[in-house]
Structure formats: structure tokens, C-alpha cells
Scaffold this motif. Sequence first.
Motif, PDB file in Angstrom:
ATOM      1  N   ALA A 218      33.454  11.440   2.378  1.00 60.51           N
ATOM      2  CA  ALA A 218      34.858  11.846   2.355  1.00 60.51           C
ATOM      3  C   ALA A 218      35.126  12.822   1.209  1.00 60.51           C
ATOM      4  O   ALA A 218      35.840  13.825   1.371  1.00 60.51           O
ATOM      5  N   ALA A 219      34.539  12.555   0.042  1.00 62.92           N
ATOM      6  CA  ALA A 219      34.751  13.424  -1.116  1.00 62.92           C
ATOM      7  C   ALA A 219      34.170  14.820  -0.883  1.00 62.92           C
ATOM      8  O   ALA A 219      34.760  15.826  -1.287  1.00 62.92           O
ATOM      9  N   VAL A 220      33.011  14.890  -0.237  1.00 57.94           N
ATOM     10  CA  VAL A 220      32.393  16.177   0.065  1.00 57.94           C
ATOM     11  C   VAL A 220      33.279  16.999   0.997  1.00 57.94           C
ATOM     12  O   VAL A 220      33.411  18.216   0.859  1.00 57.94           O
ATOM     13  N   ARG A 221      33.934  16.342   1.939  1.00 59.00           N
ATOM     14  CA  ARG A 221      34.805  17.052   2.878  1.00 59.00           C
ATOM     15  C   ARG A 221      36.123  17.489   2.225  1.00 59.00           C
ATOM     16  O   ARG A 221      36.702  18.505   2.588  1.00 59.00           O
ATOM     17  N   VAL A 222      36.580  16.724   1.256  1.00 58.64           N
ATOM     18  CA  VAL A 222      37.851  17.046   0.604  1.00 58.64           C
ATOM     19  C   VAL A 222      37.679  18.142  -0.438  1.00 58.64           C
ATOM     20  O   VAL A 222      38.559  18.993  -0.622  1.00 58.64           O
ATOM     21  N   ARG A 223      36.544  18.157  -1.124  1.00 53.69           N
ATOM     22  CA  ARG A 223      36.345  19.053  -2.264  1.00 53.69           C
ATOM     23  C   ARG A 223      36.659  20.524  -1.969  1.00 53.69           C
ATOM     24  O   ARG A 223      37.370  21.167  -2.763  1.00 53.69           O
TER      25      ARG A 223
ATOM     26  N   PRO B 226      33.742  27.871   1.653  1.00 55.97           N
ATOM     27  CA  PRO B 226      33.596  27.013   0.467  1.00 55.97           C
ATOM     28  C   PRO B 226      32.188  26.487   0.250  1.00 55.97           C
ATOM     29  O   PRO B 226      31.886  25.965  -0.798  1.00 55.97           O
ATOM     30  N   THR B 227      31.307  26.612   1.229  1.00 55.69           N
ATOM     31  CA  THR B 227      29.931  26.176   1.056  1.00 55.69           C
ATOM     32  C   THR B 227      29.032  27.090   1.867  1.00 55.69           C
ATOM     33  O   THR B 227      29.503  27.857   2.696  1.00 55.69           O
ATOM     34  N   VAL B 228      27.749  27.067   1.612  1.00 53.91           N
ATOM     35  CA  VAL B 228      26.812  27.944   2.308  1.00 53.91           C
ATOM     36  C   VAL B 228      25.708  27.107   2.923  1.00 53.91           C
ATOM     37  O   VAL B 228      25.458  25.976   2.521  1.00 53.91           O
TER      38      VAL B 228
END
Length: 455
Positions: free
Chosen positions: A321-326, A215-217
Motif C-alpha cells: 500500500a505504501a509503495v502505491r501511495v508514495r 513516478p517510477t521506471v
Amino acid sequence: MRRLATIALLLSPAAAVAGEGADTGDTALVLVSAGLVMLMTPGLAFFYGGLVRAKNVVHTMNLSIACMGLVGVLWALFGYSLAFSPGPGALDHVLGGLRWIGLSGVGDAPEPSLAATVPHSAFMLFQAMFAVITPALISGAIVERVRVKAWLLFVALWSAIVYTPVAHWVWAPGGWLRGLGVLDFAGGTVVHVNAASAALVAALLLGKRRGLRVPTVMPHNVPFAILGAGLLWFGWLGFNGGSALAANGLASTGFVNTFLAPAAAALAWGLVEVFLHGKMSGVGLASGAVAGMVAITPAAGFVRPVPAILLGALAALASFAAVRVRPRLGLDDSLDVFAVHGVAATLGAILTGAFATTAVNPAGADASLLLVAKQALGVAVTMVWSGALSFGLLKLVGLVTPLRAEEQDEWSGLDQAEAGERGYIMADESAFGPAAPPPRVVEPLAHPRPGATTA
């Protein structure tokens, strides 16, 4: 001798400005602050550019720099007038008029309804920098796949149709949110909630980047990201402090709070990383600082320093927290624009209602549940307005030109396809590029190290 000195002073350019009603100290603060805020857009380009893959760095940075040219010109032609001039009759509550179209009537004398001691042209320039960086923030959600033609058309429409009315609602004397008592000292709602809502919609409409297996790089250039965050922090002092529009104690409070809140946010984000992963990443510290800058923006001129520290720390925790949930939601908001700017700005705007005091700013209000409700209303209205209109504008742009790049271009990188340039030249290449076209290369996508994130 004293008499001659007095005559010389009265004949000086500074005295001429003061004689027209402008204060030289206030003018200097606003002009310097305008320069600081202008630096934020190149700073954002470095921040975003460092967080993407190497094959997309130039294109990513260009999306921000292009806003300086496009929005800057549109602001002078009609944007400023629509945002700040009085509208006709009851329309003044929702949109400005055409009194200052093409900057007609915007000169060296102050406009008392906006800034009584600063030249009207200086106030206009300061506000132009806010208008420039707001759409640039949106780009972080759709980097590595958006076409530059579609981007330019969207930014032109969005700045005129979405940004200018919100700026009028909150900051113009006749704006309905301002009349309601909604507080936004330097753009928490006007800039960050507005941009983050559009970014969320854009990420959903354009879809995920092709070829992602995670989901991220990994950021390709962490020093770029840290440099960008540092430039943002430096420029943000003018963003918030300059919004006092006077060289006084309120400006000092804005500067102080704009250092303390990001400092607390960077510390909070870094300590959470250490607790969870045993490491403290540079990207994490930069992301935390940005979250703190965003959160303190609406409150900078209404709260005391200790609440500013608390606000910054809370914003960092919420954005972390939002970055981890996204990623678990399947959303490819490439650089977590909504998770940082949207979440931190919402928290900052609402908590402004919980921490504001007229002891800091008599033009504000004291904390109360009613003020918290007003702040929440301002956020909600802006989210709905920006989200709905951004959806319509993107659909409209898509009818004119494709929104996202071709699959082959995404694989090979948008630097060459959209900019005709490359960010890096390999050691065996000349300044004019390789002797033969490079073969198609699919870059492996590394899993992010523990503690690393994008923002």
C-alpha cells in the motif's frame, strides 16, 4: 588409547578457545552468521542495481560496496567502541566510551557483558556487518542522482554520529532503550527504521531525478533484483539467527522465523498483484520477501512461528500500500526504501510487543499494551533522531561538495560520470569502449507494467 585422545583434544586449538570461556559451537554459529550477513551487502547491491536504469547500474552497486570498505574501517577504528563499550558515568546511557578504540582489548576471550560464550573479536565482527549494511540501505532512496564524493562523506559522518548511538541505546548493556525494555532482536529499529528515516530525508533534500515523466521506471534487470533478494534472504538467516549469539534453540527459532515471515510476505504481495492485475511479477515477489525480512527482524527471537507468518503477511500488505501511495505524494524515494524498510520495520517493531512471549525467549517479555507502547517509543525516538541528524549532516556535506550530479551526467548516466565504467558493452564495441564518444542519448522512460513496482 582413550587417554591419548583426551590429551590430544585438550591440546587442540578448539579446546584452547573453550578453555578461555568460549564455546566452539557458539563461536562457529556467530562466525558463519557474520559471513552470511556480509553477503547481504553485495546482495543489496544486486537488488538495487537491478531496479535502476542500465546507465546507472555500476554506480548504484558501488554505493553499497563502498560502505563495506569505509564503514568496515571506521568500525574497527572507533565505531565499535562507541557503540558497545561502557561510556563514562551517566553518559553510558546514550553513548559508549573509548575503551576498545582501534579494537584495543578486543581479542579471543569473550566479553561477558556482551556474549559470554563467543570470542569478543567474533562478536565485534558480527556487529560490523550490521553497521556496514545500514547506510547502504539509505542509498536506494537517492540512486541515479547522488555524487559518490558526497555519499562517502555522508556515510562516514552518519555511521559515527547517527548509527553508533542508536546501536548503543538498544543493544549495549547500559543503553537507555534497552534499560526501558524495548525489544529489538536483530535490528528492526537500529538498522531499518534508522536507515529508512535517513533515506526519506535524503530523498526530500536531493529532490526528484531529472527527466522523469512517470513516478517510477521499469527495472532494467529483473533477474539481478531477484538474485539480490535471494542473497538477502539467505544472508538474513544469519542476520537474525546469529543474533541469538549461541548455537541453541533460540537460534533455531530465529532461523525458522526468518524463513517463514518472508515466505508469507512474498506470497501475500504476489497474491495481491494477481487479484489487482491478473499478474504476479518477479520484482513484486522479491519486494514482498524483503518486506517480510525487515518486519521479522525485531521479532525473530521473541515470537512463535505462526505469529511470524502473520507478521510477514501484514508487512507485505502495508508496504504494498505504501509503495502505491508514495508516487501520489510527489516523493522520489527511488527504490521505495521508506515504503518497504520504514513501514515494515515500524510494523514489525510494534507488533513485537503484541506477539512476544518469554516462552520463546526468557530474556524478552510477554506481550502487553505497555510493551507495545515501549516499542512504539523506540521507533519514534529513532525516527526523530535519524531524521533530524541526517538533515543536518546532508546540509553540512552540501557545503563541502555538491550532493547531486550535474544535469548532463544524470541524462547520460552516472556509471560513466561517477565510476568511469559502464555496466554493459554493446555487441559492436570492444572491451575498451566505443571508438568515438557516444552521442548524448536520452533514454525513454517506460510506464511500469501492471503489478510491477520498485522496492
